[in-house]
Scaffold this active site. Structure first.
Site, PDB file in Angstrom:
ATOM      1  N   ASP A 132     -19.569  -8.084 -13.958  1.00  0.00           N
ATOM      2  CA  ASP A 132     -20.493  -7.520 -14.929  1.00  0.00           C
ATOM      3  C   ASP A 132     -21.896  -7.358 -14.359  1.00  0.00           C
ATOM      4  O   ASP A 132     -22.593  -6.393 -14.683  1.00  0.00           O
ATOM      5  CB  ASP A 132     -20.542  -8.416 -16.173  1.00  0.00           C
ATOM      6  CG  ASP A 132     -19.295  -8.273 -17.040  1.00  0.00           C
ATOM      7  OD1 ASP A 132     -18.610  -7.239 -16.930  1.00  0.00           O
ATOM      8  OD2 ASP A 132     -19.010  -9.191 -17.826  1.00  0.00           O
ATOM      9  N   GLY A 133     -22.330  -8.289 -13.516  1.00  0.00           N
ATOM     10  CA  GLY A 133     -23.660  -8.177 -12.923  1.00  0.00           C
ATOM     11  C   GLY A 133     -23.798  -6.933 -12.066  1.00  0.00           C
ATOM     12  O   GLY A 133     -24.840  -6.257 -12.096  1.00  0.00           O
ATOM     13  N   ASP A 183     -37.883 -21.330 -27.267  1.00  0.00           N
ATOM     14  CA  ASP A 183     -37.689 -21.088 -25.835  1.00  0.00           C
ATOM     15  C   ASP A 183     -37.832 -19.626 -25.453  1.00  0.00           C
ATOM     16  O   ASP A 183     -37.792 -19.304 -24.257  1.00  0.00           O
ATOM     17  CB  ASP A 183     -36.313 -21.578 -25.408  1.00  0.00           C
ATOM     18  CG  ASP A 183     -36.216 -23.101 -25.398  1.00  0.00           C
ATOM     19  OD1 ASP A 183     -37.245 -23.749 -25.656  1.00  0.00           O
ATOM     20  OD2 ASP A 183     -35.122 -23.629 -25.144  1.00  0.00           O
ATOM     21  N   THR A 223     -22.676  -9.544 -26.785  1.00  0.00           N
ATOM     22  CA  THR A 223     -21.623 -10.475 -26.384  1.00  0.00           C
ATOM     23  C   THR A 223     -22.022 -11.288 -25.155  1.00  0.00           C
ATOM     24  O   THR A 223     -21.182 -11.987 -24.582  1.00  0.00           O
ATOM     25  CB  THR A 223     -20.317  -9.713 -26.086  1.00  0.00           C
ATOM     26  OG1 THR A 223     -20.580  -8.662 -25.155  1.00  0.00           O
ATOM     27  CG2 THR A 223     -19.738  -9.123 -27.358  1.00  0.00           C
ATOM     28  N   GLU A 275     -29.883  -6.569 -22.496  1.00  0.00           N
ATOM     29  CA  GLU A 275     -30.985  -7.081 -23.297  1.00  0.00           C
ATOM     30  C   GLU A 275     -32.265  -7.179 -22.489  1.00  0.00           C
ATOM     31  O   GLU A 275     -32.251  -7.148 -21.246  1.00  0.00           O
ATOM     32  CB  GLU A 275     -30.656  -8.466 -23.856  1.00  0.00           C
ATOM     33  CG  GLU A 275     -30.772  -9.614 -22.871  1.00  0.00           C
ATOM     34  CD  GLU A 275     -29.596  -9.818 -21.962  1.00  0.00           C
ATOM     35  OE1 GLU A 275     -29.827  -9.955 -20.732  1.00  0.00           O
ATOM     36  OE2 GLU A 275     -28.449  -9.834 -22.434  1.00  0.00           O
ATOM     37  N   THR A 283     -27.184 -13.032 -25.949  1.00  0.00           N
ATOM     38  CA  THR A 283     -27.393 -13.083 -27.391  1.00  0.00           C
ATOM     39  C   THR A 283     -26.327 -13.926 -28.082  1.00  0.00           C
ATOM     40  O   THR A 283     -26.621 -14.713 -28.985  1.00  0.00           O
ATOM     41  CB  THR A 283     -27.394 -11.654 -27.974  1.00  0.00           C
ATOM     42  OG1 THR A 283     -28.533 -10.957 -27.468  1.00  0.00           O
ATOM     43  CG2 THR A 283     -27.470 -11.673 -29.481  1.00  0.00           C
TER      44      THR A 283
END
Length: 307
Positions: A67-68, A181, A192, A150, A195
Site C-alpha cells: 500500500d505504501g 495528539d 480504513t 489522509e 483514521t
C-alpha cells in the site's frame, strides 16, 4: 488501451518486487512499449525522473509493492491522469493493490490491458496547503500537497510527548478546538487506514466525502465528523512557539506549521485511477478479508422461513 509508454515502480530493496518489475519490463518492451523502471521507497522517489524523462504522455504505471508503494504512486501520478496497475508484490496488507495471484501470469495481464478487459476505479484525492495570517489571505505559503489516504496534523518534540491544541473551521465557521495528539483529515480511501485506528468512520471507497477525526482527544465530547466533499477544512495550531506542528500526507512529512499559520484541506482537482483486474471486486469483501471481520471466519447456515 493504447499502451506505448509505461513506467514501472517496484518496492525498493525487495527482490521479489524487482524480479517481477524486470520481467514485466522485458515483456512490455517486446510488445513495442517504451519502459522506464525504478525503485520506490522512503529514500527512493522515481516519479520526478519518470515524468521529466518522458516527452510524451505516459499511458500506464505498473506499481509493484504494498500500500505504501501505491500511495506514493498516487500522490505523484494522479495529477497527470495516469492509470495505475498496483499489485501486492512484496507488500503486506494490500488494501489498495490487486492480488498477486491475479498478476503471476504477467503475459495474460498484458493481454487483458491491451484488449481493454479491465475496469478503472476512481478514488478521491485530497490536497492541502499552508497559509500565513487570517482567512483573508488566500496566497499559500507552501507548495500544494496531494494525499490519497489522509492529511495528519500533529506536534513533534524530541524530548517529550506533546499535546496539541488545534482549532478547526469548516467553510470559515469554527467547529471545535481539539486538544490531544493531533487530527486526521481523511478521504474515503483513508478511512480504513490511520483514521480507522483512531476510531474514525469507515466510508465506502466509492464515496466523495471528507472525515475529520481527532487522535486521542482529552475531551470525550470530541467526536469524528463526516463532511460533504466540497468542504474546506482549516486547521489552526494554537500552542507555544517551541513546539513544531507538522503536516503529513499519507504518513510522509510535508512541512512544519507554526502558530499564526493555517492548513487548508479540501478535495483535490484530480482523482487516482486504479486498474481493477478482479471480475468480482467488492469493497465489502476487501473489508472482510483485510480486517478479518467475523463474516469472513465464522459460517452460519441461513434458513429461509416462509410465512
Amino acid at each position: 488501451m493504447d499502451i506505448k509508454r509505461v513506467i514501472i515502480a517496484h518496492k525498493a530493496r525487495d527482490d521479489m518486487s524487482r524480479h517481477y518489475a524486470e520481467q514485466s519490463a522485458r515483456q512490455l518492451e517486446h510488445r513495442g512499449c517504451q519502459v522506464l523502471m525504478g525503485p520506490s521507497g522512503p529514500q527512493d522517489n522515481p516519479y520526478p525522473v519518470f515524468l521529466a524523462s518522458s516527452t510524451h504522455k505516459i499511458d500506464l504505471a505498473v506499481v509493484l509493492g504494498g500500500d505504501g508503494t501505491a500511495l506514493a504512486a498516487a500522490r505523484h501520478l494522479a495529477a497527470e491522469g495516469i492509470p495505475m496497475l498496483a499489485v501486492n508484490v512484496g507488500g503486506h496488507l494490500g488494501f489498495l493493490t490487486e492480488n498477486f495471484e491475479d498478476f503471476k501470469d504477467t503475459e495474460k495481464v498484458w493481454d487483458r490491458l491491451f484488449e481493454d478487459r479491465y475496469a478503472v476505479q476512481l478514488r478521491m484525492m485530497l490536497q492541502s496547503a499552508v497559509f500565513d495570517g487570517d482567512r483573508s489571505n488566500l496566497k499559500p505559503a507552501s507548495d500544494r500537497f496531494l494525499g490519497l489516504n489522509e492529511f495528519c496534523i500533529k506536534p513533534a518534540s524530541a524530548d517529550r510527548m506533546p499535546t496539541s491544541i488545534l482549532e478547526v473551521e469548516v467553510d470559515g465557521e469554527i467547529v471545535d478546538q481539539y486538544q490531544g495528539d493531533g487530527l486526521i483529515v481523511a478521504s474515503p480511501t483513508g478511512s480504513t487506514c490511520y483514521t480507522a485506528s483512531a476510531n474514525g468512520p469507515i466510508m465506502h471507497a466509492g464515496m466523495a466525502s471528507i472525515s475529520v477525526t481527532p487522535i486521542c482527544p482529552l475531551s470525550l465530547s470530541s467526536r469524528p465528523i463526516v463532511l460533504p466533499p466540497r468542504s474546506i477544512v482549516s486547521v489552526w495550531p494554537l500552542q507555544e512557539n517551541d513546539l513544531t506542528t507538522k503536516l503529513w500526507a499519507d504518513g510522509v512529512l510535508c512541512t512544519a506549521i507554526w502558530p499564526g499559520q493555517r492548513v487548508d484541506v479540501r478535495m483535490a482537482d484530480c482523482q487516482a485511477k486504479f486498474i481493477i483486474l478482479r471480475e468480482n471486486y467488492s469493497f465489502f469483501q476487501t473489508l472482510r478479508e483485510k480486517l478479518q471481520w467475523a463474516g469472513a471466519r465464522i459460517k452460519y447456515q441461513n434458513y429461509h422461513r416462509s410465512s
